[in-house]
Design a protein around this motif. Structure first.
Motif: not given
Length: 220
Positions: A209-212
């Motif tokens: 989810r935080n990968s962009g």
């Protein structure tokens, strides 16, 4: 009367080369007794398991050094910004180089220590790494203890008491992570202990989810 650890060492036919003796002195100096005892038991169990399996063609000194030095990462000597297994492996190699151990043997010790929590991986690196892993693991999970000679475990525990090792070492690892979260890379064994004892750890889905990249859950 309980004999001091230095005296008891001779009763177990442990390797007594200069570097092995120095390694024992180091571990006794920098480790809590619960950890020092664990390292000796790990070697004794590794040696007996290897014999039970018919494994005899290995470098006993390398296995001894791997087992004795494998938890330097939970001591101040092995402190750093990496997971404790790798910090400990690096500390062990620094010690071995100070004692002029050949680089190929030091590398084998490094691998055995860095991978000593890596079930299903360490065995692909070599016999010494696998033998060391088996003894270290047995002292944690009890697997294959039925393969040891009758009464052997009881004699080992009498000489080298457990002191609630499994929970004690978990507390040490988690305490190090609480002070320095870099020591718990996501999805590792230290991260697992971090979640169990400190209450938080990144999950794989957190990373996604935080990968962009905008990836969304796939419908079932």
């Amino acid at each position: 009367m309980t004999l001091p650890q230095e005296v008891r060492l001779s009763e177990w036919n442990l390797p007594d080369t200069e570097v092995c003796s120095a390694a024992v002195r180091l571990v006794l100096d920098v480790s809590l007794p619960v950890i020092a005892n664990h390292t000796v038991r790990s070697y004794l169990f590794a040696r007996e398991l290897a014999a039970a399996r018919g494994v005899r063609d290995y470098d006993d000194e390398v296995v001894f050094l791997t087992c004795i030095l494998h938890d330097l990462g939970v001591t101040a000597l092995g402190g750093g910004d990496q997971r404790f297994e790798v910090d400990g492996a690096d500390a062990a190699v620094r010690f071995l180089r100070e004692h002029d151990v050949a680089e190929d043997r030091a590398r084998t010790v490094w691998e055995g220590i860095a991978l000593h929590t890596s079930l299903g991986l360490v065995h692909r690196f070599g016999t010494e790494q696998a033998v060391s892993f088996s003894g270290i693991s047995l002292d944690i999970d009890g697997a294959e203890k039925e393969s040891l000679p009758a009464g052997f475990v009881e004699r080992v525990h009498a000489a080298w008491p457990r002191q609630d090792l499994g929970f004690a070492i978990a507390d040490l690892i988690a305490g190090g992570i609480a002070a320095n979260p870099l020591k718990a890379p996501p999805f590792t064994f230290p991260a697992h202990l971090h979640e169990l004892l400190n209450g938080s750890s990144l999950t794989f889905f957190d990373v996604v989810r935080n990968s962009g990249w905008g990836d969304e859950p796939v419908d079932a």
